[in-house]
Design an enzyme around this catalytic site. Sequence first.
Site, mmCIF file in Angstrom:
data_model
loop_
_atom_site.group_PDB
_atom_site.id
_atom_site.type_symbol
_atom_site.label_atom_id
_atom_site.label_comp_id
_atom_site.label_asym_id
_atom_site.label_seq_id
_atom_site.Cartn_x
_atom_site.Cartn_y
_atom_site.Cartn_z
ATOM 1 N N LYS A 1 -6.623 -23.539 8.955
ATOM 2 C CA LYS A 1 -5.545 -24.483 8.635
ATOM 3 C C LYS A 1 -6.061 -25.923 8.654
ATOM 4 O O LYS A 1 -5.680 -26.743 7.813
ATOM 5 C CB LYS A 1 -4.400 -24.300 9.633
ATOM 6 C CG LYS A 1 -3.789 -22.900 9.563
ATOM 7 C CD LYS A 1 -2.876 -22.658 10.748
ATOM 8 C CE LYS A 1 -2.398 -21.230 10.813
ATOM 9 N NZ LYS A 1 -1.765 -20.900 12.104
ATOM 10 N N ILE B 1 6.590 -25.307 8.774
ATOM 11 C CA ILE B 1 6.586 -26.778 8.837
ATOM 12 C C ILE B 1 6.111 -27.340 7.489
ATOM 13 O O ILE B 1 5.027 -26.982 7.034
ATOM 14 C CB ILE B 1 5.638 -27.284 9.956
ATOM 15 C CG1 ILE B 1 5.965 -26.596 11.282
ATOM 16 C CG2 ILE B 1 5.713 -28.783 10.080
ATOM 17 C CD1 ILE B 1 4.968 -26.913 12.396
ATOM 18 N N GLU C 1 2.084 -23.880 0.869
ATOM 19 C CA GLU C 1 2.713 -24.515 2.034
ATOM 20 C C GLU C 1 2.733 -23.587 3.249
ATOM 21 O O GLU C 1 2.505 -24.002 4.385
ATOM 22 C CB GLU C 1 4.155 -24.917 1.677
ATOM 23 C CG GLU C 1 4.899 -25.623 2.792
ATOM 24 C CD GLU C 1 4.305 -26.973 3.127
ATOM 25 O OE1 GLU C 1 4.392 -27.888 2.317
ATOM 26 O OE2 GLU C 1 3.721 -27.111 4.220
ATOM 27 N N ASP D 1 -8.382 -19.040 13.157
ATOM 28 C CA ASP D 1 -7.135 -19.244 12.400
ATOM 29 C C ASP D 1 -6.783 -20.736 12.338
ATOM 30 O O ASP D 1 -6.430 -21.261 11.280
ATOM 31 C CB ASP D 1 -6.014 -18.433 13.065
ATOM 32 C CG ASP D 1 -4.673 -18.675 12.415
ATOM 33 O OD1 ASP D 1 -4.426 -18.113 11.335
ATOM 34 O OD2 ASP D 1 -3.867 -19.459 12.968
ATOM 35 N N ARG E 1 0.830 -1.211 0.000
ATOM 36 C CA ARG E 1 0.000 0.000 0.000
ATOM 37 C C ARG E 1 0.858 1.251 0.000
ATOM 38 O O ARG E 1 0.620 2.202 -0.723
ATOM 39 C CB ARG E 1 -0.940 -0.006 1.219
ATOM 40 C CG ARG E 1 -2.151 -0.888 1.012
ATOM 41 C CD ARG E 1 -2.985 -0.944 2.242
ATOM 42 N NE ARG E 1 -2.260 -1.530 3.349
ATOM 43 C CZ ARG E 1 -2.803 -2.342 4.249
ATOM 44 N NH1 ARG E 1 -4.074 -2.640 4.173
ATOM 45 N NH2 ARG E 1 -2.086 -2.838 5.221
ATOM 46 N N LYS F 1 -3.927 -18.346 4.560
ATOM 47 C CA LYS F 1 -4.794 -19.479 4.944
ATOM 48 C C LYS F 1 -6.265 -19.128 4.880
ATOM 49 O O LYS F 1 -7.108 -19.960 4.538
ATOM 50 C CB LYS F 1 -4.457 -19.964 6.355
ATOM 51 C CG LYS F 1 -4.374 -18.852 7.380
ATOM 52 C CD LYS F 1 -3.048 -18.873 8.074
ATOM 53 C CE LYS F 1 -2.785 -17.592 8.805
ATOM 54 N NZ LYS F 1 -1.461 -17.509 9.334
HETATM 55 N N1 LIG Z 1 3.226 -13.241 9.781
HETATM 56 C C1 LIG Z 1 3.326 -14.563 9.812
HETATM 57 O O1 LIG Z 1 4.089 -15.134 10.606
HETATM 58 C C2 LIG Z 1 2.516 -15.396 8.858
HETATM 59 C C3 LIG Z 1 2.656 -16.807 8.897
HETATM 60 C C4 LIG Z 1 1.945 -17.571 7.968
HETATM 61 C C5 LIG Z 1 1.090 -16.960 7.078
HETATM 62 N N2 LIG Z 1 0.946 -15.591 7.107
HETATM 63 C C6 LIG Z 1 0.034 -14.995 6.135
HETATM 64 O O2 LIG Z 1 0.800 -14.192 5.249
HETATM 65 C C7 LIG Z 1 0.035 -13.072 4.819
HETATM 66 C C8 LIG Z 1 0.819 -11.777 5.121
HETATM 67 O O3 LIG Z 1 1.052 -11.711 6.512
HETATM 68 P P1 LIG Z 1 2.066 -10.620 7.137
HETATM 69 O O4 LIG Z 1 2.206 -10.999 8.559
HETATM 70 O O5 LIG Z 1 3.263 -10.463 6.308
HETATM 71 O O6 LIG Z 1 1.161 -9.305 7.050
HETATM 72 P P2 LIG Z 1 1.646 -7.791 7.184
HETATM 73 O O7 LIG Z 1 2.945 -7.705 7.892
HETATM 74 O O8 LIG Z 1 0.489 -7.029 7.674
HETATM 75 O O9 LIG Z 1 1.925 -7.365 5.659
HETATM 76 C C9 LIG Z 1 0.912 -7.255 4.709
HETATM 77 C C10 LIG Z 1 1.496 -6.554 3.486
HETATM 78 O O10 LIG Z 1 0.510 -6.532 2.469
HETATM 79 C C11 LIG Z 1 0.399 -5.211 1.972
HETATM 80 N N3 LIG Z 1 -0.980 -5.004 1.539
HETATM 81 C C12 LIG Z 1 -2.106 -5.213 2.252
HETATM 82 N N4 LIG Z 1 -3.191 -4.892 1.519
HETATM 83 C C13 LIG Z 1 -2.722 -4.459 0.324
HETATM 84 C C14 LIG Z 1 -3.331 -3.979 -0.850
HETATM 85 N N5 LIG Z 1 -4.653 -3.852 -0.955
HETATM 86 N N6 LIG Z 1 -2.526 -3.649 -1.900
HETATM 87 C C15 LIG Z 1 -1.197 -3.751 -1.821
HETATM 88 N N7 LIG Z 1 -0.560 -4.206 -0.727
HETATM 89 C C16 LIG Z 1 -1.315 -4.551 0.337
HETATM 90 C C17 LIG Z 1 0.776 -4.300 3.104
HETATM 91 O O11 LIG Z 1 1.213 -3.054 2.587
HETATM 92 P P3 LIG Z 1 1.743 -1.859 3.546
HETATM 93 O O12 LIG Z 1 2.965 -2.400 4.239
HETATM 94 O O13 LIG Z 1 2.083 -0.751 2.621
HETATM 95 O O14 LIG Z 1 0.617 -1.547 4.491
HETATM 96 C C18 LIG Z 1 1.895 -5.105 3.768
HETATM 97 O O15 LIG Z 1 3.119 -4.833 3.149
HETATM 98 C C19 LIG Z 1 -1.311 -13.182 5.515
HETATM 99 O O16 LIG Z 1 -2.206 -13.865 4.674
HETATM 100 C C20 LIG Z 1 -0.996 -14.066 6.727
HETATM 101 O O17 LIG Z 1 -2.107 -14.786 7.199
HETATM 102 C C21 LIG Z 1 1.633 -14.807 7.967
#
Ligand SMILES: NC(=O)c1ccc[n+]([C@@H]2O[C@H](COP(=O)([O-])OP(=O)(O)OC[C@H]3O[C@@H](n4cnc5c(N)ncnc54)[C@H](OP(=O)(O)O)[C@@H]3O)[C@@H](O)[C@H]2O)c1
Length: 451
Positions: A219, A150, A143, A215, A58, A119
């Site tokens: 999964k 994992i 994955e 959540d 964003r 997920k």
């Molecule tokens: N964090 C974990 O440990 C983890 C583990 C497994 C799976 N996941 C999954 O991975 C995904 C991302 O998680 P995260 O923790 O990395 O989230 P995050 O830190 O909140 O990052 C989300 C990113 O997506 C961008 N974004 C959101 N909406 C957008 C849009 N409409 N257009 C363009 N960019 C957009 C945000 O931009 P800005 O930075 O500019 O706001 C940010 O860079 C989620 O589906 C989550 O469930 C996360």
Amino acid sequence: MDEKAEGNRMNGAQRPLRIGLAGLGTVGCGVIRLLDANRALIEARAGRQLQITAVSARDRTRDRGVDLSAFAFESDMTALAERDDVDVVIEAAGGSDGPALELAGATLGAGKGLVTANKAMVAHHGLELAERAAQSGAALRFEAAVAGGIPVIKGLREGAAANSIDRIYGILNGTCNYILTRMESTGADFADALAEAQELGFAEADPSFDIEGVDAAHKLAILAAIGFGAKVDFNGVAISGITQVSAADISQAKALGFVIRLVGVADCDDPQNGTGRSALLQRVRPCLVPLDHPLANVSGPTNAVVAEGNFVGRLLFQGAGAGAGPTASAIVADLIDLARGDAGPPFSLPVAELEAMDRADPGGRTGRDYIRFTVTDRPGVLAEITAAMRDAGVSIESLIQRGRAKESGGEVLLAMVTHEGPERCVAEALALLEGSPSLTSAPLVLPILRD
Ligand SMILES: NC(=O)c1ccc[n+]([C@@H]2O[C@H](COP(=O)([O-])OP(=O)(O)OC[C@H]3O[C@@H](n4cnc5c(N)ncnc54)[C@H](OP(=O)(O)O)[C@@H]3O)[C@@H](O)[C@H]2O)c1
């Protein structure tokens, strides 16, 4: 497959795999760092270069601690799917619908590979995405969506592919596991353990998806689809979270030889009489886990998944369920598969063969339960409860009474463990007690995880 998609596939073996990355948060930046740090070995294993060409987030200007200068920037992430210099899109933005789903659909529709950590999106829309991937011949991999780093999806789709799976269960949410194990080690109540988890970054500011079990249910629904060849049925998961678990429950459980963990369990009945269809039971609930069970030793934010195959026996997958490094590790493993041309159906079976399973009736199942009552401290209450149990056919294995009127404001805690019996009998006993003035709050029933 259209001409463009076929072109991408045919040329892909020789030239770098060009990646569009949507999301530059924890996961997206983790992927950039991992590709930078391990580039030589990743590319040697992939057999070709892996090159991020374009990114999207964003906020274009925010300093994310990684060098983005070599990448084109798209403020509309769906545009990544349309770029000529993108073969594969990583979706690491999040959200079950909206822009993430739009991007996923556009990517697969264009015949390009999609790797996602999302997920919620896969649990809600995995089937339609897999159909889209099958139509265009594109690869879909997720994955990182289940248990972070994992390799449990790989383990089920590939390692255990020769087995019929009897049951899949596990600790699928690190936030809940952190909270429950802190309550266990410090005696803290739920609210304090949650506040501590938030301070340390193990729980989000709005933790409801985690602590309510949603959540973990996302999964579980994905794992069940892969393990049982079912169409993903997130709405079929019966969910209860950990908010009702008290410090007293944890200490009663300990006295009885158990720990409490939030466990997602999926199993599958044989085809139902007359229907020819199998029935799937998917539940996420806090469970009492016997101390000698492998899940009892899974503490802190760790995740663990057990799968039972008919030839391999019990498999245990354990490790970090979240975080930048582990999640990026899973995403890049998927990328390496795509770079090598190892695709295969995302849910293990071709999408047309996934079964629309009935939902199994849990009342017919048998099990043991822990039941906690909070009651008024007066004569006859215990007799009333045990009479309801007797009338419903529930047999009590052990019973503990804690607290006296003076020290607990007139309330007494009664905890019991039942013998093995039909689940519907416990429900019947509680129905008999409903509205009784002896009970000061609704009883809590926690199943005992069977071996
Ligand atoms: N964090 C974990 O440990 C983890 C583990 C497994 C799976 N996941 C999954 O991975 C995904 C991302 O998680 P995260 O923790 O990395 O989230 P995050 O830190 O909140 O990052 C989300 C990113 O997506 C961008 N974004 C959101 N909406 C957008 C849009 N409409 N257009 C363009 N960019 C957009 C945000 O931009 P800005 O930075 O500019 O706001 C940010 O860079 C989620 O589906 C989550 O469930 C996360």
